[in-house]
Structure formats: structure tokens, C-alpha cells
Design a protein around this motif. Structure first.
Motif, mmCIF file in Angstrom:
data_model
loop_
_atom_site.group_PDB
_atom_site.id
_atom_site.type_symbol
_atom_site.label_atom_id
_atom_site.label_comp_id
_atom_site.label_asym_id
_atom_site.label_seq_id
_atom_site.Cartn_x
_atom_site.Cartn_y
_atom_site.Cartn_z
ATOM 1 N N ASP A 268 1.406 12.177 13.308
ATOM 2 C CA ASP A 268 0.622 11.742 12.094
ATOM 3 C C ASP A 268 0.619 10.078 11.906
ATOM 4 O OD1 ASP A 268 0.539 14.303 11.680
ATOM 5 O OD2 ASP A 268 2.097 14.571 10.217
ATOM 6 N N VAL A 269 -0.523 9.694 11.349
ATOM 7 C CA VAL A 269 -0.401 8.369 10.959
ATOM 8 C C VAL A 269 -0.548 8.171 9.581
ATOM 9 C CG1 VAL A 269 -1.845 6.052 11.298
ATOM 10 C CG2 VAL A 269 -1.470 7.820 13.143
ATOM 11 N N THR A 270 0.196 7.171 8.953
ATOM 12 C CA THR A 270 0.065 6.661 7.566
ATOM 13 C C THR A 270 -0.048 5.201 7.398
ATOM 14 O OG1 THR A 270 0.949 7.366 5.288
ATOM 15 C CG2 THR A 270 2.407 6.512 7.010
ATOM 16 N N THR A 271 -0.497 4.859 6.074
ATOM 17 C CA THR A 271 -0.350 3.329 5.776
ATOM 18 C C THR A 271 0.593 3.011 4.980
ATOM 19 O OG1 THR A 271 -2.051 3.848 4.146
ATOM 20 C CG2 THR A 271 -2.840 3.181 6.358
ATOM 21 N N VAL A 272 1.368 2.071 4.970
ATOM 22 C CA VAL A 272 2.357 1.639 4.106
ATOM 23 C C VAL A 272 1.747 0.152 3.573
ATOM 24 C CG1 VAL A 272 4.694 1.136 4.005
ATOM 25 C CG2 VAL A 272 3.820 2.626 5.740
ATOM 26 N N HIS A 273 1.685 0.286 2.308
ATOM 27 C CA HIS A 273 1.269 -1.035 1.325
ATOM 28 C C HIS A 273 2.514 -1.747 0.972
ATOM 29 C CE1 HIS A 273 -3.327 -0.126 1.573
ATOM 30 N NE2 HIS A 273 -2.718 1.256 1.546
ATOM 31 N N ALA A 274 2.425 -3.155 1.334
ATOM 32 C CA ALA A 274 3.573 -3.826 0.902
ATOM 33 C C ALA A 274 3.042 -5.303 0.724
ATOM 34 C CB ALA A 274 4.626 -3.867 2.025
ATOM 35 N N SER A 275 3.770 -5.970 -0.015
ATOM 36 C CA SER A 275 3.632 -7.423 -0.386
ATOM 37 C C SER A 275 3.872 -8.234 0.693
ATOM 38 C CB SER A 275 4.210 -7.967 -1.791
ATOM 39 O OG SER A 275 3.775 -7.086 -2.755
ATOM 40 N N LYS A 276 5.124 -7.888 1.501
ATOM 41 C CA LYS A 276 5.458 -8.802 2.263
ATOM 42 C C LYS A 276 6.091 -7.927 3.572
ATOM 43 C CE LYS A 276 4.671 -12.731 0.390
ATOM 44 N NZ LYS A 276 3.998 -13.502 1.167
ATOM 45 N N VAL A 277 5.822 -8.374 4.816
ATOM 46 C CA VAL A 277 6.172 -7.363 6.061
ATOM 47 C C VAL A 277 7.141 -8.335 6.856
ATOM 48 C CG1 VAL A 277 5.323 -6.269 8.118
ATOM 49 C CG2 VAL A 277 4.099 -6.029 6.183
ATOM 50 N N ILE A 278 8.358 -7.734 7.299
ATOM 51 C CA ILE A 278 9.226 -8.657 8.021
ATOM 52 C C ILE A 278 9.141 -7.940 9.436
ATOM 53 C CG2 ILE A 278 11.671 -9.355 8.092
ATOM 54 C CD1 ILE A 278 11.870 -9.079 5.140
ATOM 55 N N ASN A 279 9.053 -8.712 10.368
ATOM 56 C CA ASN A 279 9.354 -8.238 11.949
ATOM 57 C C ASN A 279 10.802 -8.479 12.158
ATOM 58 O OD1 ASN A 279 9.104 -7.912 14.664
ATOM 59 N ND2 ASN A 279 7.872 -9.742 14.939
ATOM 60 N N ALA A 280 11.654 -7.695 12.407
ATOM 61 C CA ALA A 280 12.881 -7.583 12.874
ATOM 62 C C ALA A 280 13.219 -6.714 13.770
ATOM 63 C CB ALA A 280 13.828 -7.277 11.679
ATOM 64 N N ALA A 281 12.328 -6.583 14.916
ATOM 65 C CA ALA A 281 12.243 -5.689 15.886
ATOM 66 C C ALA A 281 13.166 -6.018 17.167
ATOM 67 C CB ALA A 281 10.672 -5.522 16.191
ATOM 68 N N GLY A 282 13.939 -6.902 16.975
ATOM 69 C CA GLY A 282 14.835 -7.300 17.956
ATOM 70 C C GLY A 282 14.177 -7.431 19.332
ATOM 71 N N PRO A 283 14.558 -6.781 20.347
ATOM 72 C CA PRO A 283 13.722 -7.265 21.839
ATOM 73 C C PRO A 283 12.193 -7.078 21.864
ATOM 74 C CG PRO A 283 15.695 -5.712 22.046
ATOM 75 C CD PRO A 283 15.521 -5.927 20.493
ATOM 76 N N ALA B 138 5.077 0.936 13.880
ATOM 77 C CA ALA B 138 4.115 0.145 13.404
ATOM 78 C C ALA B 138 3.170 -0.053 14.477
ATOM 79 C CB ALA B 138 4.805 -1.207 12.868
ATOM 80 N N GLU B 139 2.003 0.291 14.326
ATOM 81 C CA GLU B 139 0.716 0.116 15.150
ATOM 82 C C GLU B 139 -0.116 -0.981 14.878
ATOM 83 O OE1 GLU B 139 0.869 4.186 17.661
ATOM 84 O OE2 GLU B 139 -0.810 4.070 16.047
ATOM 85 N N SER B 140 -0.193 -1.312 13.775
ATOM 86 C CA SER B 140 -1.219 -2.162 13.271
ATOM 87 C C SER B 140 -0.701 -2.740 11.915
ATOM 88 C CB SER B 140 -2.603 -1.876 13.359
ATOM 89 O OG SER B 140 -2.940 -0.496 12.633
ATOM 90 N N PHE B 141 -1.473 -3.914 11.408
ATOM 91 C CA PHE B 141 -1.181 -4.332 10.113
ATOM 92 C C PHE B 141 -2.505 -4.059 9.243
ATOM 93 C CE2 PHE B 141 1.734 -7.141 12.700
ATOM 94 C CZ PHE B 141 2.782 -6.594 12.174
ATOM 95 N N LEU B 142 -2.574 -4.155 8.005
ATOM 96 C CA LEU B 142 -3.411 -3.988 6.937
ATOM 97 C C LEU B 142 -3.662 -5.445 6.535
ATOM 98 C CD1 LEU B 142 -2.116 -0.847 5.111
ATOM 99 C CD2 LEU B 142 -3.760 -0.983 7.037
ATOM 100 N N TYR B 143 -4.804 -5.833 6.441
ATOM 101 C CA TYR B 143 -5.191 -7.219 5.707
ATOM 102 C C TYR B 143 -5.835 -7.078 4.487
ATOM 103 C CZ TYR B 143 -3.402 -8.568 10.467
ATOM 104 O OH TYR B 143 -2.950 -8.645 11.642
ATOM 105 N N ASP B 144 -5.661 -8.016 3.499
ATOM 106 C CA ASP B 144 -6.554 -8.110 2.420
ATOM 107 C C ASP B 144 -7.607 -9.066 2.506
ATOM 108 O OD1 ASP B 144 -5.612 -10.862 2.224
ATOM 109 O OD2 ASP B 144 -4.179 -10.484 0.888
ATOM 110 N N GLU B 145 -8.353 -9.229 1.497
ATOM 111 C CA GLU B 145 -9.630 -10.049 1.564
ATOM 112 C C GLU B 145 -9.490 -11.523 2.178
ATOM 113 O OE1 GLU B 145 -8.448 -10.330 -2.735
ATOM 114 O OE2 GLU B 145 -8.867 -8.627 -1.075
ATOM 115 N N SER B 146 -8.266 -12.154 2.023
ATOM 116 C CA SER B 146 -7.634 -13.240 2.309
ATOM 117 C C SER B 146 -7.349 -13.395 3.871
ATOM 118 C CB SER B 146 -6.870 -14.030 1.430
ATOM 119 O OG SER B 146 -7.606 -13.966 0.184
ATOM 120 N N ASN B 147 -7.523 -12.145 4.513
ATOM 121 C CA ASN B 147 -7.066 -12.186 5.782
ATOM 122 C C ASN B 147 -5.502 -12.244 5.962
ATOM 123 O OD1 ASN B 147 -7.627 -11.339 8.653
ATOM 124 N ND2 ASN B 147 -7.592 -13.492 9.340
#
Length: 547
Positions: free
Chosen positions: A218-233, A195-204
Motif C-alpha cells: 500500500d502507498v500513502t501520502t504523509v503531509h508535514a511542514s518539515k521533513v528530516i532525513n535521518a536515514a543513516g547509511p 519513503a519513495e518520493s516527496f510532495l512539493y508545494d507551489e513554491s517547490n
């Protein structure tokens, strides 16, 4: 059911861009895998991306115990002990092939951390709080009984011991089996996807993630209603992508373990013992080896680049010599080792051993949900807590409803025994089936204990007698690639088999043949094969040397 095959990994990666997910999880350790399983089981459309291999961080470099938190009694963390004890039983019932009861000896010496009364009382309270089953409740052993169990133990000042049950696990395989279970429930999981960056809607507010395939670029975009950061260290690094660096911060605690052959350290009883500076560490027998750890020191650096120092190694060797005076192991006897970090939530003025292992969840202004802290044992409960929050938010914001958490009763992949009571009977039947298919009794038992109820898929993998790899290694490799998304030799030797830690000779002997077979399967160029060979050699060097 979503595929979990390395042969289809590119298709799985491209699938990330074709769907809108309810939730995307960043991090493929035990916490992230547990969240993916819980979310998918509730009916959420779920994705998970991991920048390295699954379980490549903390979740393959722990003490490999699903334990009930006895040490927390010293800090009066009563709720923690009660919850971890109950979770331990659930982890065992849902996957008895990767989690095994192990009787642990807790010796007490005159002037040590524990005495006869504090040990007896502590273990009794522990049994009660953790809901320990009758057959596994603590026993108090006399001096003679203690020596009989552990004849190598220091006898000077020895008064006796407590005897209680911990649960030994293969942390990496536990994570892989949870991830496979999530895939079987429909989750889309991809390793080597950063995960390199986040996508934001019009409400930021966050509405997805931009992900890079670390194998192809390759780079792709993943659209999701909620994003969880469970990246440990790496939780703070992911928070920083969102520009969210205020609030609670992680502090990393480094722990190392050394592995010896039982020919030089004939340990046959797991022991939890005092070090000269009154810290406590484990010595655990496993598959003809003995491993000892862990240290507990602050670490400031990149966990991916962490190595064992001479000071780390000396600390463990000194602890062994202190508690086992007749064992004369030295640095030359260390067959392998590993270093890992525990991501702890910073508490001012506390050393690593004093910082709570409790998990915490917080949400940024732009909607990134972060979970940090916690322990391997509590992964299922941590997942339940964070997915409850996601379900509540999705109901409030989008009117979506999902099923309640059901992971208490969901076996992980390979755990379909109908409970631990049926495990031994299944094992004996599996061993017979393996022998009928040409494996030896020992090979059959090893495969059944490694793969549980998935073992018949492994037994029946076709094998050409002209193959340079031994049959048992060949079927493990094919299964790891086709069913466990193994794309590199390091994935296979470290996290799918554990050989780099507990059977280094096998890695040395099979290295070239495994590289050749994987090069053929994946159609690697000469340069790619060379790169993966160097990666494996580097990991072998890390496991056998110090800096």
C-alpha cells in the motif's frame, strides 16, 4: 499516547495519511528515534517512517558501547570528548536497564600505541573533560595488577595498564526503548514503511512524503511542514529522491564483530587493545560470551546486503592471537557475528579511522533537512540540535511555538527508576515479584534487566501450559509483538532479544515454534510463513559464515 503494537500496525500506517504533521522523520535508527522523542516531547505533531525494522541498520550493529570518546584525544578533538562524556552520563541515567558501567582495561606494551605516561595523562584529561564521576575515575595498574585482571593477556613487553569506565549497551534495545518513549509522547512511528518520493508545494518546497508499506504494498501520502532525513547509511539515497546530490557525501566504514563462548575464550574483563597494525579494538564479555571488534575499512555497496568476508574474520582472529597468545580460537569457534557500517561524512585523503565522527546538519534548496555522522552516544544531543532548527523554522514560517528541549530528564521506555541510584533496589524487588509469579530467579533477573520498569507487563502475560514455547520465550514474544511493533521473526531474534548474536542455540531450538506462534497471531498464509522462515534462515547463515 500512540500505539506501538504490531497488531495495530495497519491502523498506525493509515493514520499517517489522516493528519498533518509538524515534522516527519525518515529513518528509525537511534538518530531518528531520538529526534522523534525530542520533537514529540516539545509538542510537535511527529511521524517517523523506517523502510526496514527499527534499529536494523547501524543501530543494531555497533560495538554496543556508549563510550565517551577516549580515542578522540589522540586526534585532539577536545570538544567531542567533553560532549560525549557528558552525554554518556545522560544516556545511562535515562535508561540504566539498557546501559551498564563496564570497567575497561587499557594495557600498554613496549612500542605500543599507548605508554605509561600517555595513558596516565590521557585518562586524566579524559576524566576531566568528560566530567567522570569520582567512583568511575581512572586507575593506573601495575604489571602484576594487570595480569591479575586479565591473565590471558600478552605478557611480552607488558608494562601495566589504565583502568577506566566505559558503558556497555544493547544498541538495538536502546533504540527500541527510545522509539517507545516517542510513541508514548504522541509520535506516530511505523516500521517497514519506505519513503519513495516527496510532495512539493507551489513554491517547490517539500511538504510531505509518499510512503510505501513494504509488507502490503500500500502507498500513502504523509503531509508535514518539515521533513528530516535521518536515514543513516541511506542518507544519500534519500537526498537523491529530492534531486539533491551535490554538497557533502557520506562514506561508509565497515566494522565487524565475532562472538565466542567463554568456554573457548574465557574473557571476564573488557579490554581495549592494540592490533598488530596499531589499530585498536575491543574485547567485551557479555552473558557468558565474548565479542571482539571492530574492523574499520571503507565499504562500497548496499549495507542491507553486507556480509563478513574471510579477510575480516582473519583480521579479528589474528588480533586475538596477538593479544591473547594462549587463546587458540579459530573460525570453527565463532558462534555468531555481525557486520555493520558507520555513515561518515567524507573527508579527502583520510582513512576510516581518521575521519571525524562529528554530526552535521544541512538543508537542501527545497527544504529537506539532513543529519548525518555522529555516534550512538551523542544521539540525544544530535536530536536536540536538529529539533532546535525545526522549531526555529516553524516559528519563522508559521508563527508556531514549542517547548524547549527536555530530553536530558526524560527516561526512555522502561527507564522510570528515578535515576540509576535506584536501579539495583528496583531489580531485587522485581526479581522477587517474578518468582512469586512462577519464574525462576534467573529468568526474573533476565527479564527485569531486559525490560526495566516495563517488566511487570511481561511478568503478567497469560501463559497456557500447553504452549509449545517455554514460558520465558513466549512472554518475550507476546510483549515484542504487542508493545514493540515486532512483525517478523528476524525483528524478534535480532533486535528485540539479541539472541541471534548472543544465544544462537536458542534461535535454532525455538525457530519453528516462534514461526508457528507468529503465523497464528498474524494469520500468515503458508507462503508468508515460508518467506519469513527463509529470511530468518538467511540471517542465521550470515551470522555464522563468510563470503
Amino acid at each position: 499516547m500512540t500505539t506501538f503494537s504490531a497488531l495495530n500496525r495497519n491502523e498506525v500506517f493509515s493514520q499517517l495519511n489522516r493528519e498533518h504533521f509538524d515534522v516527519v522523520v525518515i529513518g528509525g535508527g537511534i538518530t531518528g528515534a531520538g529526534i522523534a522523542l525530542d520533537a514529540a516531547a516539545r509538542g510537535m505533531k511527529t511521524a517517523l517512517v523506517e523502510m526496514q525494522d527499527f534499529a536494523s541498520g547501524t543501530s543494531s550493529r555497533s560495538t554496543k558501547l556508549v563510550h565517551g570518546g577516549l580515542r578522540y584525544l589522540k586526534q585532539f578533538e577536545i570538544k567531542e570528548v567533553a560532549e560525549l562524556g557528558k552525554e554518556r552520563a545522560i544516556v545511562y541515567e535515562n535508561g540504566p536497564h539498557v546501559t551498564t558501567p563496564e570497567w575497561m582495561l587499557l594495557p600498554f606494551h613496549k612500542g605500543g600505541t599507548f605508554g605509561p605516561y600517555s595513558t596516565a595523562l590521557g585518562l586524566k584529561v579524559y576524566d576531566f573533560l568528560a566530567g567522570v564521576k569520582r567512583s568511575e575515575r581512572r586507575k593506573m595498574l601495575t604489571l602484576d595488577q594487570t595480569i591479575q585482571k586479565a591473565p590471558l593477556i600478552k605478557r611480552e613487553g607488558l608494562q601495566g595498564s589504565g583502568y577506566y569506565v566505559e558503558y556497555r549497551t544493547d544498541d538495538a534495545r536502546l533504540t527500541i526503548e527510545v522509539a517507545k518513549a516517542a510513541a508514548s509522547k504522541g509520535a506516530t512511528l511505523v516500521n517497514y514503511a519506505k519513503a519513495e518520493s516527496f510532495l512539493y508545494d507551489e513554491s517547490n518546497k517539500i511538504e510531505g512524503v509518499q510512503v510505501r508499506d513494504m509488507l502490503t504494498g500500500d502507498v500513502t501520502t504523509v503531509h508535514a511542514s518539515k521533513v528530516i532525513n535521518a536515514a543513516g547509511p541511506w542518507v544519500d539515497e534519500v537526498k537523491a529522491i529530492d534531486g539533491h546530490s551535490n554538497g557533502k557525501q557520506l562514506i561508509l566504514s565497515k566494522g565487524i564483530h565475532l562472538v565466542f563462548d567463554q568456554s573457548v575464550f574465557p574473557l571476564h574483563q573488557a579490554i581495549y587493545f592494540d592490533t598488530p597494525d596499531k589499530r585498536m579494538i575491543f574485547a567485551v564479555p557479555r552473558d557468558g560470551k565474548a565479542y571482539v571488534g571492530t574492523t574499520d575499512t571503507f565499504f562500497d555497496g548496499d549495507p542491507k546486503e553486507m556480509q563478513i568476508t574471510e579477510e575480516d574474520r582473519t583480521y579479528i582472529l589474528d588480533a586475538i592471537h596477538y593479544m591473547f597468545p594462549e587463546v587458540s580460537v579459530s573460525e570453527k569457534d565463532v558462534e555468531s557475528s555481525w557486520a555493520g557500517v558507520r555513515p561518515l561524512i567524507h573527508e579527502d585523503g583520510k582513512n576510516p579511522s581518521e575521519i571525524s565522527r562529528k554530526d552535521e546538519i544541512w538543508e537542501s534548496e527545497r527544504g529537506l533537512i539532513t543529519i548525518a555522522g555522529g555516534k550512538l552516544t551523542g544521539y540525544r544531543k544530535m536530536a536536540e540540535t536538529v529539533v532546535n532548527k525545526i522549531a526555529q523554522l516553524l516559528q519563522q514560517e508559521k508563527g508556531l511555538t514549542f517547548r524547549r528541549c527536555s530530553t536530558k530528564k526524560i527516561p526512555i521506555s522502561g527507564g522510570d527508576f528515578g535515576g540509576s541510584a535506584n536501579y539495583m533496589r528496583y531489580m531485587e524487588q522485581a526479581v522477587k515479584r517474578g518468582q512469586l509469579l512462577g519464574f525462576t530467579e534467573r529468568e526474573s533477573r533476565h527479564l527485569a534487566s531486559l525490560y526495566g520498569t516495563n517488566v511487570d507487563e511481561v511478568f503478567t502475560i497469560p501463559y497456557d501450559e500447553n504452549q509449545s514455547l517455554p514460558r520465558i520465550l513466549y512472554v518475550k514474544l507476546r510483549y515484542a509483538i504487542e508493545k514493540e511493533m515486532t512483525v517478523k521473526p528476524t525483528d524478534f531474534f535480532i533486535r528485540r532479544t539479541g539472541d541471534l548474536f548472543f544465544n544462537m542455540k536458542n534461535v535454532v531450538d525455538a525457530e519453528q515454534d516462534v514461526l508457528d506462534e507468529m503465523a497464528k497471531i498474524f494469520n500468515w498464509s503458508a507462503m508468508e510463513r515460508q518467506r519469513y522462515e527463509k529470511e530468518l534462515e538467511d540471517e542465521m547463515s550470515k551470522a555464522t559464515s563468510v563470503v
